[in-house]
Design a protein around this motif. Structure first.
Motif, PDB file in Angstrom:
ATOM      1  N   TYR A 103       0.844  -1.187   0.000  1.00 57.83           N
ATOM      2  CA  TYR A 103       0.000   0.000   0.000  1.00 57.83           C
ATOM      3  C   TYR A 103       0.886   1.246   0.000  1.00 57.83           C
ATOM      4  O   TYR A 103       2.090   1.159   0.180  1.00 57.83           O
ATOM      5  CB  TYR A 103      -0.890   0.031   1.253  1.00 57.83           C
ATOM      6  N   SER A 119      -3.500   3.756   1.504  1.00 53.23           N
ATOM      7  CA  SER A 119      -4.153   3.808   0.202  1.00 53.23           C
ATOM      8  C   SER A 119      -3.744   2.604  -0.633  1.00 53.23           C
ATOM      9  O   SER A 119      -2.603   2.138  -0.566  1.00 53.23           O
ATOM     10  CB  SER A 119      -3.752   5.093  -0.531  1.00 53.23           C
ATOM     11  N   LYS A 120      -4.679   2.135  -1.459  1.00 48.80           N
ATOM     12  CA  LYS A 120      -4.357   1.009  -2.343  1.00 48.80           C
ATOM     13  C   LYS A 120      -3.571   1.442  -3.577  1.00 48.80           C
ATOM     14  O   LYS A 120      -3.107   0.608  -4.339  1.00 48.80           O
ATOM     15  CB  LYS A 120      -5.618   0.251  -2.747  1.00 48.80           C
ATOM     16  N   ASP A 121      -3.405   2.747  -3.784  1.00 50.89           N
ATOM     17  CA  ASP A 121      -2.594   3.220  -4.914  1.00 50.89           C
ATOM     18  C   ASP A 121      -1.132   2.838  -4.696  1.00 50.89           C
ATOM     19  O   ASP A 121      -0.637   2.876  -3.579  1.00 50.89           O
ATOM     20  CB  ASP A 121      -2.696   4.740  -5.060  1.00 50.89           C
ATOM     21  N   LYS A 131      -6.141  10.159  -4.210  1.00 47.65           N
ATOM     22  CA  LYS A 131      -7.604  10.075  -4.321  1.00 47.65           C
ATOM     23  C   LYS A 131      -8.138   9.397  -3.063  1.00 47.65           C
ATOM     24  O   LYS A 131      -7.811   8.223  -2.806  1.00 47.65           O
ATOM     25  CB  LYS A 131      -8.001   9.250  -5.546  1.00 47.65           C
ATOM     26  N   ASN A 134      -9.577   5.810  -2.873  1.00 44.73           N
ATOM     27  CA  ASN A 134      -8.707   4.633  -2.833  1.00 44.73           C
ATOM     28  C   ASN A 134      -8.165   4.338  -1.432  1.00 44.73           C
ATOM     29  O   ASN A 134      -7.312   3.470  -1.271  1.00 44.73           O
ATOM     30  CB  ASN A 134      -7.563   4.792  -3.829  1.00 44.73           C
TER      31      ASN A 134
END
Length: 181
Positions: A103, A119-121, A131, A134
């Motif tokens: 992550y 965040s998964k970005d 964002k 996410n």
């Protein structure tokens, strides 16, 4: 003998080609915010890691921390690419379960607290494309003050009951993020 001479000539040609390519490479200068890594357990000989974070270490260089990390603006947690945290088993941040995997870790500084954002970005430069859709987990934690000033942004994991704490420090600012098993 002709075959032997031909093979020698080909080998010489390949060697010259490879060595001329190696000499033509341009390597970058050292980064001003070097990349670093913290993990738990901290011992490099222990391969059974629970968590690892890769980040770049910006320096104060006479600048004010409040200008480098302004309140109310999502920060990449370091310099250059956003910090990437990998959990090798499922963990929790507050009441939110985080599945094992990689992550990005962002921070949102506030007056006397900081919101930690998982965040998964991935492969994100800075926080320019952040964002909130996410986000995997968020937790607001208090910010404390240390006695010593740290020139370079630093991270280290320490053991906690049922988990680990990711300790961050820069200048005299300290943040302790609890991750539970």
């Amino acid at each position: 003998m002709k075959t032997s001479t031909f093979i020698t000539s080909v080998a010489f040609g390949i060697t010259m080609l490879l060595s001329s390519n190696a000499n033509a490479q341009k390597f970058p200068d050292l980064d001003k915010s070097p990349m670093d890594m913290a993990s738990y357990p901290n011992d490099y000989k222990d391969s059974a890691k629970l968590v690892r974070i890769i980040y770049s270490r910006p320096q104060l260089k006479g600048r004010e921390l409040s200008t480098l990390i302004p309140e109310g603006k999502v920060w990449r947690t370091g310099a250059n690419e956003a910090a990437e945290i990998t959990f090798y088993k499922d963990m929790k941040l507050g009441d939110t379960k985080i599945k094992a995997g990689a992550y990005t870790l962002f921070l949102l500084p506030e007056k006397n607290a900081c919101t930690v954002i998982i965040s998964k970005d991935l492969n994100v430069w800075g926080s320019y494309t952040y964002k909130d859709a996410n986000d995997v987990a968020r937790l607001s934690i208090p910010v404390t003050e240390g006695t010593d000033s740290l020139e370079a942004f630093s991270m280290v994991f320490t053991k906690a009951d049922k988990g680990v704490v990711l300790n961050m420090g820069w200048d005299k600012t300290r943040i302790a993020i609890p991750f539970m098993e």
